[in-house]
Motif scaffolding. Structure first.
Motif, PDB file in Angstrom:
ATOM      1  N   UNK A 153      -8.697 -14.872 -14.185  1.00  0.00           N
ATOM      2  CA  UNK A 153      -8.417 -16.048 -14.735  1.00  0.00           C
ATOM      3  C   UNK A 153      -9.012 -17.275 -14.138  1.00  0.00           C
ATOM      4  N   UNK A 154      -9.689 -18.250 -14.604  1.00  0.00           N
ATOM      5  CA  UNK A 154      -9.964 -19.591 -14.071  1.00  0.00           C
ATOM      6  C   UNK A 154     -11.410 -19.654 -13.345  1.00  0.00           C
ATOM      7  N   UNK A 155     -12.012 -18.596 -13.424  1.00  0.00           N
ATOM      8  CA  UNK A 155     -13.428 -18.356 -12.891  1.00  0.00           C
ATOM      9  C   UNK A 155     -13.574 -17.548 -11.687  1.00  0.00           C
ATOM     10  N   UNK A 156     -14.645 -17.183 -11.365  1.00  0.00           N
ATOM     11  CA  UNK A 156     -14.990 -16.036 -10.480  1.00  0.00           C
ATOM     12  C   UNK A 156     -14.455 -16.500  -8.877  1.00  0.00           C
ATOM     13  N   UNK A 157     -14.012 -15.344  -8.410  1.00  0.00           N
ATOM     14  CA  UNK A 157     -13.747 -15.394  -7.043  1.00  0.00           C
ATOM     15  C   UNK A 157     -14.175 -14.187  -6.244  1.00  0.00           C
ATOM     16  N   UNK A 158     -14.458 -14.498  -4.850  1.00  0.00           N
ATOM     17  CA  UNK A 158     -14.989 -13.435  -4.032  1.00  0.00           C
ATOM     18  C   UNK A 158     -13.884 -12.662  -3.502  1.00  0.00           C
ATOM     19  N   UNK A 159     -14.019 -11.353  -3.470  1.00  0.00           N
ATOM     20  CA  UNK A 159     -12.965 -10.563  -3.065  1.00  0.00           C
ATOM     21  C   UNK A 159     -13.538  -9.360  -2.432  1.00  0.00           C
ATOM     22  N   UNK A 160     -12.941  -8.966  -1.200  1.00  0.00           N
ATOM     23  CA  UNK A 160     -13.229  -7.713  -0.568  1.00  0.00           C
ATOM     24  C   UNK A 160     -12.289  -6.735  -0.234  1.00  0.00           C
ATOM     25  N   UNK A 161     -10.915  -6.948  -0.976  1.00  0.00           N
ATOM     26  CA  UNK A 161      -9.635  -6.028  -0.552  1.00  0.00           C
ATOM     27  C   UNK A 161      -9.248  -5.753  -1.897  1.00  0.00           C
ATOM     28  N   UNK A 162      -9.336  -4.117  -1.964  1.00  0.00           N
ATOM     29  CA  UNK A 162      -8.617  -3.467  -2.887  1.00  0.00           C
ATOM     30  C   UNK A 162      -7.365  -2.461  -2.709  1.00  0.00           C
ATOM     31  N   UNK A 163      -6.291  -2.362  -3.048  1.00  0.00           N
ATOM     32  CA  UNK A 163      -5.266  -1.515  -3.037  1.00  0.00           C
ATOM     33  C   UNK A 163      -4.605  -1.062  -4.379  1.00  0.00           C
ATOM     34  N   UNK A 164      -4.162   0.090  -4.648  1.00  0.00           N
ATOM     35  CA  UNK A 164      -3.771   0.752  -5.692  1.00  0.00           C
ATOM     36  C   UNK A 164      -2.458   1.182  -5.719  1.00  0.00           C
ATOM     37  N   UNK A 165      -1.633   0.737  -6.598  1.00  0.00           N
ATOM     38  CA  UNK A 165      -0.035   1.385  -6.681  1.00  0.00           C
ATOM     39  C   UNK A 165       0.168   1.753  -8.192  1.00  0.00           C
ATOM     40  N   UNK A 166       1.259   2.046  -8.382  1.00  0.00           N
ATOM     41  CA  UNK A 166       1.667   2.413  -9.663  1.00  0.00           C
ATOM     42  C   UNK A 166       1.955   1.327 -10.724  1.00  0.00           C
ATOM     43  N   UNK A 167       1.917  -0.070 -10.014  1.00  0.00           N
ATOM     44  CA  UNK A 167       1.911  -1.365 -10.879  1.00  0.00           C
ATOM     45  C   UNK A 167       0.467  -1.463 -11.357  1.00  0.00           C
ATOM     46  N   UNK A 168      -0.494  -1.123 -10.607  1.00  0.00           N
ATOM     47  CA  UNK A 168      -1.967  -1.212 -11.144  1.00  0.00           C
ATOM     48  C   UNK A 168      -3.029  -1.513  -9.974  1.00  0.00           C
ATOM     49  N   UNK A 169      -4.112  -2.067 -10.203  1.00  0.00           N
ATOM     50  CA  UNK A 169      -5.094  -2.327  -9.114  1.00  0.00           C
ATOM     51  C   UNK A 169      -5.269  -3.701  -8.843  1.00  0.00           C
ATOM     52  N   UNK A 170      -4.843  -3.816  -7.411  1.00  0.00           N
ATOM     53  CA  UNK A 170      -4.470  -5.088  -6.916  1.00  0.00           C
ATOM     54  C   UNK A 170      -5.995  -5.515  -5.984  1.00  0.00           C
ATOM     55  N   UNK A 178     -11.157 -21.032  -1.546  1.00  0.00           N
ATOM     56  CA  UNK A 178      -9.906 -21.454  -1.975  1.00  0.00           C
ATOM     57  C   UNK A 178      -8.718 -20.658  -1.390  1.00  0.00           C
ATOM     58  N   UNK A 179      -7.533 -20.682  -1.774  1.00  0.00           N
ATOM     59  CA  UNK A 179      -6.469 -20.164  -1.162  1.00  0.00           C
ATOM     60  C   UNK A 179      -6.716 -18.379  -1.244  1.00  0.00           C
ATOM     61  N   UNK A 180      -6.134 -17.702  -0.348  1.00  0.00           N
ATOM     62  CA  UNK A 180      -6.142 -16.339  -0.466  1.00  0.00           C
ATOM     63  C   UNK A 180      -4.975 -15.765  -1.646  1.00  0.00           C
ATOM     64  N   UNK A 181      -5.437 -15.089  -2.352  1.00  0.00           N
ATOM     65  CA  UNK A 181      -4.534 -15.016  -3.718  1.00  0.00           C
ATOM     66  C   UNK A 181      -4.514 -13.621  -3.757  1.00  0.00           C
ATOM     67  N   UNK A 182      -3.340 -12.861  -4.417  1.00  0.00           N
ATOM     68  CA  UNK A 182      -3.341 -11.632  -5.129  1.00  0.00           C
ATOM     69  C   UNK A 182      -3.269 -11.576  -6.353  1.00  0.00           C
ATOM     70  N   UNK A 183      -4.325 -10.592  -6.869  1.00  0.00           N
ATOM     71  CA  UNK A 183      -4.535 -10.520  -8.247  1.00  0.00           C
ATOM     72  C   UNK A 183      -4.331  -8.966  -8.578  1.00  0.00           C
ATOM     73  N   UNK A 184      -3.935  -8.764  -9.992  1.00  0.00           N
ATOM     74  CA  UNK A 184      -3.350  -7.454 -10.451  1.00  0.00           C
ATOM     75  C   UNK A 184      -4.192  -7.108 -11.919  1.00  0.00           C
ATOM     76  N   UNK A 185      -4.534  -5.844 -11.882  1.00  0.00           N
ATOM     77  CA  UNK A 185      -4.803  -5.445 -13.252  1.00  0.00           C
ATOM     78  C   UNK A 185      -3.969  -4.209 -13.717  1.00  0.00           C
ATOM     79  N   UNK A 186      -2.953  -4.280 -14.407  1.00  0.00           N
ATOM     80  CA  UNK A 186      -1.749  -3.403 -14.749  1.00  0.00           C
ATOM     81  C   UNK A 186      -2.500  -2.167 -15.602  1.00  0.00           C
ATOM     82  N   UNK A 187      -2.057  -1.116 -15.572  1.00  0.00           N
ATOM     83  CA  UNK A 187      -2.345   0.046 -16.444  1.00  0.00           C
ATOM     84  C   UNK A 187      -1.821  -0.236 -17.899  1.00  0.00           C
ATOM     85  N   UNK A 188      -2.328   0.525 -18.753  1.00  0.00           N
ATOM     86  CA  UNK A 188      -3.381   1.567 -18.434  1.00  0.00           C
ATOM     87  C   UNK A 188      -4.877   0.762 -18.199  1.00  0.00           C
TER      88      UNK A 188
END
Length: 305
Positions: A153-170, A178-188
């Motif tokens: 949301x709000x435009x492209x971001x550079x990301x190099x960190x990924x982890x996965x929990x029951x809450x989704x893809x983070x 910009x700031x260091x931020x956490x984003x999530x893609x919830x399942x399904x």
């Protein structure tokens, strides 16, 4: 009283430092990293790492932008066990990898490969490839990979960190501009249409140096602790709630021979592995560090929000 959590690191570019460089040391929760061995030449740009939960002693890694669409299985000495081409995947800029249930609660594990890098912050979408975990000793080509596309949301971001929990893809952004931020893609996770990442929180203000930019993240097997890696160290967070809560636990490394540390993951028994890219003529290598969690920090994990 103190309890010790052994954190073992697979790290890149760990050749002995020239005499005129600062000696290797660490401050905070972890001891100075110690080198173990070298990784194969074909994995010079090891940009992520994931510890297998079903193949004992196996670690999955991969090259980053422009590399083959393949993952490599290595052991704790850095020896190559197997190379598996990921069917149906492309490698624009693979930056991280995770092993997790293919869907929340599923019995079988998948590899989640994050094609999420974006140095220019111009990508229209990021891609996460999901594929059942191969057998590193017999498979040379994987099953067809699912393609999970999403936009920030709000435009492209550079990301190099990924982890996965029951809450989704983070995804944790690098903090390039910009700031260091956490984003999530919830399942399904939809593979038939593009998803939209949800902004969860700001983790830190914009880094004041490249060494503080985020290069990897991982969650412990019990889902309680998230570790975020930068070029120069580790930060630990309580992951019990919807957002990440700092544990006040960190380690800062001075490791002149390992300037490009870009991977991190917990092993099933609670250790921590790290990988990174080789530098110049220095081969990628593996190493180890030991970190402490005191009883107060551990107790805080069970305390309310």
């Amino acid at each position: 009283m103190r309890r010790r959590l052994l954190l073992v690191a697979l790290a890149a570019a760990c050749a002995p430092a020239p005499e005129n460089e600062v000696a290797t040391h660490a401050t905070g929760a972890c001891e100075a990293p110690v080198s173990w061995g070298t990784l194969p030449d074909e994995v010079r740009e090891a940009s992520g790492v994931a510890a297998s939960r079903v193949h004992a002693g196996v670690f999955w890694t991969h090259n980053d932008s422009g590399g083959d669409s393949a993952v490599f299985a290595i052991d704790s000495t850095g020896t190559l066990i197997g190379r598996v081409r990921i069917r149906g995947a492309g490698n624009r800029d693979w930056e991280d990898i995770a092993v997790a249930p293919c869907t929340p609660g599923a019995a079988n594990d998948c590899l989640f490969i994050g094609d999420i890098g974006d140095n220019s912050e111009l990508r229209e979408r990021i891609i996460i490839y999901r594929v059942p975990e191969p057998d590193p000793r017999t498979d040379t080509v994987s099953r067809n990979a699912d393609r999970i596309a999403a936009v920030f949301p709000g435009g492209a971001r550079d990301a190099e960190a990924l982890f996965v929990t029951d809450r989704g893809l983070h995804l944790v952004t690098k903090g390039r501009s910009q700031s260091i931020e956490l984003y999530r893609l919830p399942p399904p996770y939809r593979t038939d249409r593009q998803g939209r990442l949800l902004r969860v929180q700001e983790i830190a203000p914009p880094p004041t140096s490249v060494s503080a930019q985020v290069t990897a993240a991982a969650v412990s097997p019990d889902g309680r602790i998230v570790v975020i890696r930068t070029y120069s160290g580790l930060r630990f967070f309580d992951a019990a709630q919807d957002t990440l809560r700092p544990l006040g636990l960190a380690a800062d490394f001075v490791w002149p021979a390992q300037p490009l540390g870009e991977g991190v993951d917990f092993t099933p028994d609670g250790r921590l592995v790290l990988t990174g890219e080789a530098a110049g003529r220095q081969p990628a290598t593996i190493g180890a560090t030991v970190c402490d969690l005191d009883a107060a920090t551990l107790d805080s994990l069970s305390s309310p929000g």
